[in-house]
Motif scaffolding. Structure first.
Motif, PDB file in Angstrom:
ATOM      1  N   ASP A 116       0.835  -1.196   0.000  1.00 44.78           N
ATOM      2  CA  ASP A 116       0.000   0.000   0.000  1.00 44.78           C
ATOM      3  C   ASP A 116       0.872   1.248   0.000  1.00 44.78           C
ATOM      4  O   ASP A 116       1.720   1.416   0.864  1.00 44.78           O
ATOM      5  CB  ASP A 116      -0.916   0.003   1.234  1.00 44.78           C
ATOM      6  N   LEU A 127       0.838 -14.858  -0.662  1.00 41.29           N
ATOM      7  CA  LEU A 127       1.127 -16.288  -0.539  1.00 41.29           C
ATOM      8  C   LEU A 127       2.591 -16.525  -0.195  1.00 41.29           C
ATOM      9  O   LEU A 127       2.916 -17.387   0.619  1.00 41.29           O
ATOM     10  CB  LEU A 127       0.769 -17.013  -1.839  1.00 41.29           C
ATOM     11  N   GLY A 167       6.503 -15.624 -12.254  1.00 43.27           N
ATOM     12  CA  GLY A 167       5.781 -15.838 -13.508  1.00 43.27           C
ATOM     13  C   GLY A 167       4.744 -14.772 -13.795  1.00 43.27           C
ATOM     14  O   GLY A 167       4.477 -14.455 -14.951  1.00 43.27           O
ATOM     15  N   TYR A 168       4.117 -14.225 -12.740  1.00 40.60           N
ATOM     16  CA  TYR A 168       3.075 -13.222 -13.011  1.00 40.60           C
ATOM     17  C   TYR A 168       3.583 -11.801 -12.844  1.00 40.60           C
ATOM     18  O   TYR A 168       2.792 -10.859 -12.834  1.00 40.60           O
ATOM     19  CB  TYR A 168       1.808 -13.472 -12.189  1.00 40.60           C
ATOM     20  N   TYR A 196      -0.101  -9.043  11.541  1.00 37.97           N
ATOM     21  CA  TYR A 196      -0.400  -7.996  10.563  1.00 37.97           C
ATOM     22  C   TYR A 196      -1.903  -7.764  10.507  1.00 37.97           C
ATOM     23  O   TYR A 196      -2.377  -6.628  10.502  1.00 37.97           O
ATOM     24  CB  TYR A 196       0.117  -8.363   9.161  1.00 37.97           C
ATOM     25  N   ASN A 218       0.447 -16.351 -16.528  1.00 42.47           N
ATOM     26  CA  ASN A 218       1.655 -16.528 -15.730  1.00 42.47           C
ATOM     27  C   ASN A 218       2.729 -17.195 -16.583  1.00 42.47           C
ATOM     28  O   ASN A 218       2.488 -18.218 -17.218  1.00 42.47           O
ATOM     29  CB  ASN A 218       1.338 -17.396 -14.499  1.00 42.47           C
ATOM     30  N   MET A 228      -4.652 -17.947  -4.223  1.00 42.36           N
ATOM     31  CA  MET A 228      -3.887 -17.719  -5.449  1.00 42.36           C
ATOM     32  C   MET A 228      -4.832 -17.366  -6.590  1.00 42.36           C
ATOM     33  O   MET A 228      -4.762 -17.902  -7.692  1.00 42.36           O
ATOM     34  CB  MET A 228      -2.999 -18.915  -5.828  1.00 42.36           C
ATOM     35  N   ASP A 248      -6.345 -12.769  -3.400  1.00 42.47           N
ATOM     36  CA  ASP A 248      -5.107 -12.284  -2.797  1.00 42.47           C
ATOM     37  C   ASP A 248      -4.161 -11.652  -3.800  1.00 42.47           C
ATOM     38  O   ASP A 248      -3.026 -11.340  -3.471  1.00 42.47           O
ATOM     39  CB  ASP A 248      -4.401 -13.415  -2.043  1.00 42.47           C
ATOM     40  N   GLY A 249      -4.616 -11.450  -5.035  1.00 45.92           N
ATOM     41  CA  GLY A 249      -3.762 -10.786  -6.005  1.00 45.92           C
ATOM     42  C   GLY A 249      -2.736 -11.697  -6.642  1.00 45.92           C
ATOM     43  O   GLY A 249      -2.003 -11.273  -7.525  1.00 45.92           O
ATOM     44  N   ASP A 250      -2.651 -12.940  -6.200  1.00 45.23           N
ATOM     45  CA  ASP A 250      -1.685 -13.863  -6.787  1.00 45.23           C
ATOM     46  C   ASP A 250      -2.295 -14.548  -8.008  1.00 45.23           C
ATOM     47  O   ASP A 250      -3.354 -15.158  -7.915  1.00 45.23           O
ATOM     48  CB  ASP A 250      -1.265 -14.915  -5.751  1.00 45.23           C
ATOM     49  N   THR A 251      -1.621 -14.453  -9.144  1.00 50.66           N
ATOM     50  CA  THR A 251      -2.100 -15.076 -10.371  1.00 50.66           C
ATOM     51  C   THR A 251      -1.523 -16.473 -10.471  1.00 50.66           C
ATOM     52  O   THR A 251      -0.320 -16.657 -10.495  1.00 50.66           O
ATOM     53  CB  THR A 251      -1.653 -14.260 -11.595  1.00 50.66           C
ATOM     54  N   THR A 272      -0.451 -20.306 -11.620  1.00 52.11           N
ATOM     55  CA  THR A 272       0.246 -20.916 -12.752  1.00 52.11           C
ATOM     56  C   THR A 272      -0.678 -21.791 -13.579  1.00 52.11           C
ATOM     57  O   THR A 272      -0.289 -22.260 -14.641  1.00 52.11           O
ATOM     58  CB  THR A 272       1.372 -21.818 -12.229  1.00 52.11           C
ATOM     59  N   GLU A 294     -10.183 -17.804   0.678  1.00 49.64           N
ATOM     60  CA  GLU A 294      -9.556 -18.351   1.879  1.00 49.64           C
ATOM     61  C   GLU A 294      -9.751 -17.399   3.058  1.00 49.64           C
ATOM     62  O   GLU A 294      -9.329 -16.247   3.018  1.00 49.64           O
ATOM     63  CB  GLU A 294      -8.074 -18.620   1.615  1.00 49.64           C
ATOM     64  N   ARG A 318      -7.347  -5.339  -3.932  1.00 53.92           N
ATOM     65  CA  ARG A 318      -6.116  -6.039  -3.578  1.00 53.92           C
ATOM     66  C   ARG A 318      -5.465  -5.496  -2.322  1.00 53.92           C
ATOM     67  O   ARG A 318      -4.555  -6.120  -1.790  1.00 53.92           O
ATOM     68  CB  ARG A 318      -5.092  -5.907  -4.712  1.00 53.92           C
ATOM     69  N   SER A 319      -5.865  -4.325  -1.853  1.00 55.29           N
ATOM     70  CA  SER A 319      -5.156  -3.676  -0.749  1.00 55.29           C
ATOM     71  C   SER A 319      -5.306  -4.455   0.556  1.00 55.29           C
ATOM     72  O   SER A 319      -6.412  -4.613   1.074  1.00 55.29           O
ATOM     73  CB  SER A 319      -5.705  -2.264  -0.547  1.00 55.29           C
ATOM     74  N   PRO A 320      -4.210  -4.944   1.128  1.00 58.72           N
ATOM     75  CA  PRO A 320      -4.313  -5.623   2.423  1.00 58.72           C
ATOM     76  C   PRO A 320      -4.896  -4.718   3.509  1.00 58.72           C
ATOM     77  O   PRO A 320      -5.610  -5.194   4.388  1.00 58.72           O
ATOM     78  CB  PRO A 320      -2.858  -5.993   2.746  1.00 58.72           C
ATOM     79  N   LEU A 321      -4.613  -3.417   3.437  1.00 60.33           N
ATOM     80  CA  LEU A 321      -5.151  -2.515   4.452  1.00 60.33           C
ATOM     81  C   LEU A 321      -6.663  -2.376   4.317  1.00 60.33           C
ATOM     82  O   LEU A 321      -7.385  -2.350   5.315  1.00 60.33           O
ATOM     83  CB  LEU A 321      -4.488  -1.137   4.346  1.00 60.33           C
ATOM     84  N   PHE A 344      -9.799  -9.946   4.369  1.00 57.63           N
ATOM     85  CA  PHE A 344      -8.499 -10.546   4.680  1.00 57.63           C
ATOM     86  C   PHE A 344      -8.477 -10.810   6.179  1.00 57.63           C
ATOM     87  O   PHE A 344      -8.423  -9.878   6.974  1.00 57.63           O
ATOM     88  CB  PHE A 344      -7.433  -9.519   4.330  1.00 57.63           C
ATOM     89  N   TYR A 391      -7.048 -16.361   6.648  1.00 56.66           N
ATOM     90  CA  TYR A 391      -6.264 -16.377   5.409  1.00 56.66           C
ATOM     91  C   TYR A 391      -4.812 -16.732   5.726  1.00 56.66           C
ATOM     92  O   TYR A 391      -4.191 -17.559   5.053  1.00 56.66           O
ATOM     93  CB  TYR A 391      -6.318 -15.026   4.677  1.00 56.66           C
TER      94      TYR A 391
END
Lengths: 405, 405
Positions: free
Chosen positions: A225, A307, A327-328, A396, B54, B182, B223-226, B228, B276, B304-307, B392, B396
């Protein structure tokens, strides 16, 4: 708890001639807490800064930019914690200006000669009256007091100091920073102030602050952020007696730059070590890229991945998550069969898959450490970049779910 | 627990003529679990797909792309959970090919007529022998069994079904999906399979799968993870008896597209509802942008913001975090003084700051709900975009710190 981060040693934070510090209790958010810091600058001081690129930048950022642009010598910085004065519109700018005006009047200077900074909760009106009322009550302080007065969710104050020879004169460089969450700087960190008594021309100082930010505060991420208030200021009081460093080619620029950079890197790393909920400190280095930008892109993809960060929290050598993040990262022509991935000295992946010689116990040994280096070799060029971050823990979530309460 | 997500009603998942399902226990990761799904397709079926972008895409993704590109009619899909066969290099491709070859031999077709899919842990060798051994033991299954056989950390199976009139014929559209972490698709979700008995030409089917992915699976992030392995396949068996839909301008394309899109959106939302650790389901809508791309950019910055996501977990109307995310979304000429921010029907920010009429209790009322819409009006154009996500939570972190154990 912060990862390998100690309370700064007060006796080793060298004062910077020309910069006078004072702190006060204004009760911005909590009573009985030193929450206002004033840096008074001697007349010959020069100041340069870099600021957040967040479009919702805070009122004090807008004012500081404008006051610096006025070209008048800056004579004071006033910093409050407990309230960011961000997302507060024109009313917020008036409140920040009122604080500058009050301090300017006391010091007998123009309002443009005072720079305001705020950090804390967003979208709440800043209690400017309380800050103005507290200004005359401020007490002389040293750099450790100053570092403590700007903390928010930081557990440790962040301050460090160096002395180096520049053109035959001993020069002091001392800096403080704060920030633990909402850390993913674009131009600077939450708040960082570095002062030196070296004599540096305005243009050279501006270049130095940009160069140093790019190698320090702009290489740290806690949660991806980007704050509304990120500011990094470099102050040069000119009292060391060196010949003015008036360009990056001038004698002494390199020595001073390196000292300022080392201070900034130590402060930037301290922010990741004290990242909200951190239990591990990670250095992500990407080598062998076409250019620094793509290396940084891959490094940030790893350093931002929830992750990856939860796997590090669990000390789990779940290396697939690292490969997925690479990869992403957005490098469309990346040949994954050519890259090498290391955890510290352990080669874990090569040729597009797991290193045949890799043993889980080797990965586990590295993951159990509190400090871990992830190294990616792209094997397609000569550029490199390094980013620092921390893991992603229960704490966190707890800290950020509780922050306003 | 999943947010407003029910177990699918088995009796309302319509079979798709031309598509036969079967499941088996291969012990890929756990014993006694149905972890292999086979979809056998009648000869006239057409298949189109979109896959992860990816660069570290999994072996089965590489093979599925190649087999589709061969132009031979696809006669079977074979899916395993428990192991993603990603980051496994040439060895992984050989294992995926061996599975396709075994099924192809049994069915009397070419290896290119079988598409492989895998989901689960990355960077571990796929136990292809166990999958091949299990194939002959597979049992006939329905769509709910199929949805269950592809789950990983999903709590709920995800399946839905529609029947619509297309050119005077009743057409069935039934789909399943899996994915909980993911999740930040670029071209598709983790795994999504939608089948219809409509008769659709190959080119029209390819266009439909892309259009639908962009409005459904490509609008969800956990979680913003793309991943594979992201894959979304659309199967048309042609047995409904409608005139072939051979272009997007053909009669019936719009009706079928809308039914497929509705199925895909329901599945995509189910992924966010079952994200998750999810405790809240958030719809982020950005309106009034110059184009859809910038609206999506702002929506994803928020989603996507964790905050932001931890604030929603805490039911804390910490609106400043929303403004900060909008500000760092990367739209350089965004005028923050012009935008409006709503939580459901509550106008919380306008004119660059908090809405003067906003009361914390109104924001709190919305934040206490399990489903929340964040609406941003950029007020600079006519485009819009919507993204779905979840909050979040502690869980998670727990789930992802434990995933391999």
């Amino acid at each position: 708890m912060p990862v390998n981060l100690q309370q700064p040693d007060r006796s080793r934070l060298f004062p910077v001639p020309g910069v006078t510090l004072a702190v006060a209790e204004a009760g911005v958010k909590q009573a009985k807490r030193r929450d206002v810091l004033v840096l008074e600058l001697a007349p010959a001081c020069r100041v340069a800064g870099v600021f957040t690129r967040n479009r919702f930048c805070a009122a004090p950022v807008i004012l500081s930019r404008a006051h610096l642009a006025s070209g008048q010598p800056i004579r004071a910085l006033v910093v409050n914690t407990g309230n960011a004065n961000a997302g507060t519109g024109e009313d917020g700018r008036q409140r920040a200006r009122a604080i500058c005006a009050a301090l300017a009047e006391e010091l007998g200077v123009n309002v443009e000669q005072v720079l305001p900074f705020s950090t804390g909760v967003i979208l709440e009106p800043l209690p400017a009256d309380r800050i103005i009322a507290a200004l005359p009550t401020r007490q002389h302080a040293d750099w450790l007091d100053a570092a403590e007065a700007i903390m928010t969710t930081d557990i440790m104050p962040k301050a460090t100091s160096r002395q180096v020879m520049v053109n035959g004169k001993t020069v002091t460089v001392t800096g403080i920073a704060k920030g633990a969450g909402m850390i993913h700087p674009n131009m600077a960190t939450m708040l960082g102030f570095i002062a030196t008594d070296a004599d540096v021309g305005q243009q050279a100082l501006q270049q130095m602050v940009r160069d140093v930010a790019d190698q320090s505060f702009n290489c740290v991420t806690v949660d991806g952020d980007t704050s509304t208030n990120d500011s990094f200021l470099l102050i040069a009081s000119g009292q060391a007696g060196n010949a003015t460093i008036d360009a990056d080619s001038a004698a002494g620029y390199a020595e001073l730059h390196d000292a300022v950079r080392d201070v900034a890197i130590e402060l930037a790393q301290a922010i990741a070590r004290d990242g909200e909920g951190a239990t591990k400190f990670m250095t992500v280095t990407v080598e062998g890229g076409h250019d620094r930008a793509e290396c940084k892109q891959v490094a940030y993809a790893i350093a931002r991945s929830p992750l990856v960060k939860t796997a590090f929290f669990a000390s789990d050598p779940n290396l697939g998550r690292l490969l997925a993040a690479i990869g992403y990262a957005g490098i469309d022509d990346l040949d994954v069969d050519r890259l090498d991935l290391y955890l510290d000295d352990v080669l874990v992946a090569t040729g597009g898959g797991r290193n045949p010689a890799y043993r889980e116990e080797d990965g586990q040994r590295v993951m159990n450490q509190p400090e871990i280096t992830v190294r990616v070799k792209l094997n397609r060029g000569e550029a490199s970049a390094t980013v620092w971050t921390c893991d992603f823990s229960y704490d966190y979530v707890r800290i950020n779910a509780d922050y306003r309460s």
